[in-house]
Motif scaffolding. Structure first.
Motif, short mmCIF file in Angstrom:
data_model
loop_
_atom_site.label_atom_id
_atom_site.label_comp_id
_atom_site.label_asym_id
_atom_site.label_seq_id
_atom_site.Cartn_x
_atom_site.Cartn_y
_atom_site.Cartn_z
N GLU A 146 -9.99 5.59 0.97
CA GLU A 146 -9.10 4.49 0.60
C GLU A 146 -8.67 3.90 1.71
OE1 GLU A 146 -6.94 1.94 -1.59
OE2 GLU A 146 -7.95 3.46 -2.47
N GLU A 147 -8.62 4.60 3.16
CA GLU A 147 -8.28 4.19 4.20
C GLU A 147 -9.35 3.20 4.95
OE1 GLU A 147 -6.97 5.79 8.78
OE2 GLU A 147 -7.98 7.15 7.24
N GLU B 52 -0.47 4.25 3.34
CA GLU B 52 -0.76 3.66 1.87
C GLU B 52 -2.15 4.33 1.43
OE1 GLU B 52 -0.60 1.61 -1.51
OE2 GLU B 52 1.01 1.86 0.28
N ALA B 53 -3.04 4.76 2.26
CA ALA B 53 -4.39 5.46 1.53
C ALA B 53 -3.90 6.77 1.09
CB ALA B 53 -5.34 5.65 2.41
N GLU C 67 -10.90 1.14 3.10
CA GLU C 67 -11.03 0.09 2.40
C GLU C 67 -9.86 -0.79 2.84
OE1 GLU C 67 -11.16 0.64 -1.80
OE2 GLU C 67 -12.67 1.64 -1.92
N THR C 68 -8.41 0.08 3.05
CA THR C 68 -7.31 -0.87 3.35
C THR C 68 -6.94 -0.72 4.88
OG1 THR C 68 -5.89 1.35 2.88
CG2 THR C 68 -6.32 0.08 1.06
N ALA D 152 -8.45 10.03 0.55
CA ALA D 152 -7.43 9.38 1.30
C ALA D 152 -8.41 8.59 2.28
CB ALA D 152 -6.68 10.35 2.00
N GLN D 153 -9.65 9.23 2.62
CA GLN D 153 -10.29 8.57 3.80
C GLN D 153 -11.16 7.44 3.45
OE1 GLN D 153 -12.75 11.94 5.19
NE2 GLN D 153 -11.44 12.45 6.77
N GLN E 283 -2.21 6.44 -2.20
CA GLN E 283 -3.11 6.04 -3.25
C GLN E 283 -3.95 7.44 -3.79
OE1 GLN E 283 -1.96 3.36 -4.88
NE2 GLN E 283 -4.11 2.63 -5.11
N ALA E 284 -4.31 7.94 -2.69
CA ALA E 284 -4.98 9.39 -3.14
C ALA E 284 -4.27 10.18 -3.89
CB ALA E 284 -5.42 9.98 -1.61
#
Length: 121
Positions: free
Chosen positions: A25-26, A34-35, A28-29, A22-23, A38-39
């Motif tokens: 992805e966060e 949303e992160a 990146e986005t 999650a971190q 996705q995670a």
């Protein structure tokens, strides 16, 4: 107790990996919710397969009268831990990260800026 210790290790590993994904992805986005979604989507299959492996392995022990209690606790614990990992961990993460970010926005400075103002930095 043995089942509790074994399940604790599995849950902690799954939770750490979920938060780590999650971190990443966060970063990146830029969107926390949303992160986390996705995670959860990326880590769902490995988490579910780990729980399934524990349940299948515990099926072997369920017919032994000595280890039957351990097998039952491992089976139901793995299923319960999977649900908690995929639901409770993201909810707790949001609730713990949101207040920290709110105070950063209210202060106007983050910890990196404060460290750069320290003497000798």
């Amino acid at each position: 107790m043995i089942g509790f210790i074994a399940l604790a290790g599995i849950v902690v590993r799954n939770s750490i990996l979920l938060v780590d994904f999650a971190q990443a992805e966060e970063r990146e986005t830029g969107d926390l919710k949303e992160a986390l979604v996705q995670a959860g989507a990326v880590r769902f299959r490995p988490i579910a397969l780990t729980a399934a492996a524990v349940v299948v392995a515990s099926l072997v022990m369920i017919f032994d009268p000595i280890f039957q209690g351990l097998a039952i606790s491992m089976m139901f614990g793995a299923v319960g831990a999977t649900v908690l990992t995929l639901i409770a961990v993201p909810l707790l993460y949001v609730e713990l990260v949101r207040p920290a970010r709110k105070t950063e926005r209210e202060d106007g400075e983050d910890a990196d800026n404060l460290l750069s103002l320290a003497p000798g930095a």
